[in-house]
Design a protein around this motif. Structure first.
Motif, mmCIF file in Angstrom:
data_model
loop_
_atom_site.group_PDB
_atom_site.id
_atom_site.type_symbol
_atom_site.label_atom_id
_atom_site.label_comp_id
_atom_site.label_asym_id
_atom_site.label_seq_id
_atom_site.Cartn_x
_atom_site.Cartn_y
_atom_site.Cartn_z
ATOM 1 N N VAL A 1 1.348 -0.715 0.206
ATOM 2 C CA VAL A 1 0.047 -0.340 -0.181
ATOM 3 C C VAL A 1 1.165 0.961 0.308
ATOM 4 O O VAL A 1 2.240 1.262 0.810
ATOM 5 N N LYS A 2 0.458 2.630 -1.133
ATOM 6 C CA LYS A 2 1.711 2.826 -0.742
ATOM 7 C C LYS A 2 1.084 4.534 0.039
ATOM 8 O O LYS A 2 -0.247 5.467 -0.004
ATOM 9 N N THR A 3 1.185 4.413 0.896
ATOM 10 C CA THR A 3 0.923 5.660 1.955
ATOM 11 C C THR A 3 2.121 6.578 1.856
ATOM 12 O O THR A 3 1.676 7.761 2.984
ATOM 13 N N GLY A 4 3.139 6.485 1.901
ATOM 14 C CA GLY A 4 4.364 6.997 1.907
ATOM 15 C C GLY A 4 5.083 7.569 3.294
ATOM 16 O O GLY A 4 6.030 8.289 3.216
ATOM 17 N N VAL A 5 4.793 6.256 3.294
ATOM 18 C CA VAL A 5 5.844 6.427 4.864
ATOM 19 C C VAL A 5 6.569 5.412 4.772
ATOM 20 O O VAL A 5 6.352 3.707 3.624
ATOM 21 N N GLY A 6 8.368 5.630 4.937
ATOM 22 C CA GLY A 6 9.287 4.992 4.168
ATOM 23 C C GLY A 6 10.080 5.107 2.889
ATOM 24 O O GLY A 6 8.941 5.633 2.158
ATOM 25 N N GLY A 7 11.215 4.250 3.469
ATOM 26 C CA GLY A 7 11.442 4.152 1.546
ATOM 27 C C GLY A 7 11.977 5.374 0.747
ATOM 28 O O GLY A 7 12.139 5.810 -0.148
#
Length: 175
Positions: free
Chosen positions: A133-139
């Motif tokens: 799920v692309k949540t914007g957290v991490g990476g």
């Protein structure tokens, strides 16, 4: 003895009248509800399978789903002996409601019917999500190992520096 005979006869007639012994009754014109529709509830754009055993062994039938806007289709002998099977697609423009689907046997001309319910909501069970799920957290640094090592080193230096400052303050040396 006579009393027992009357009682048993009356019971047998009551069971027969209730449908326990007698088979299904059809109208004089050959109309019957022997058309099985799978699924009985469909959504616009969905595929519907129709089958019947009313046309006899290796019988065929002409189906009509014009009430729902799907037009004519053919029922041909299926894999199960004695059943004629056909398929049609509910048009995407179909409105919610109950529609009569009709088939007429090629031999004998028997007319059989069944009901199809069209709804806007699918009757299927919800499917659990899969994948990331692309949540914007991490990476934020990406998957580059050099950048990841640099980030870990920066965090280690900050933690060591913070610990050293807290230790000096606790001893009273000041900053």
């Amino acid at each position: 003895m006579r009393r027992t005979t009357r009682l048993l006869t009356g019971t047998a007639l009551a069971v027969a009248a209730a449908g326990g012994i007698a088979g299904p009754v059809y109208a004089e014109d050959g109309t019957g509800g022997d058309l099985r529709i799978h699924p009985a509830t469909a959504v616009p754009g969905g595929s519907v399978t129709v089958d019947t055993a009313a046309c006899g062994e290796s019988g065929t039938a002409a189906g009509d789903a014009g009430a729902v806007g799907a037009g004519r289709f053919t029922l041909a002998p299926g894999a199960h002996g004695g059943e004629a099977v056909g398929e049609f697609r509910v048009p995407p423009s179909a409105q919610p409601g109950t529609y009569e689907i009709v088939a007429q046997c090629a031999r004998g001309g028997r007319r059989i019917t069944g009901d199809l319910v069209v709804t806007l909501a699918s009757a299927r069970q919800p499917v659990a999500p899969r994948g990331s799920v692309k949540t914007g957290v991490g990476g934020a640094l990406g998957t580059d190992p050099v950048q990841t090592a640099a980030g870990v080193a920066a965090l280690a230096v900050a933690a060591a520096g913070g610990t050293w400052l807290l230790h000096r303050r606790a001893r009273g040396d000041g900053i």
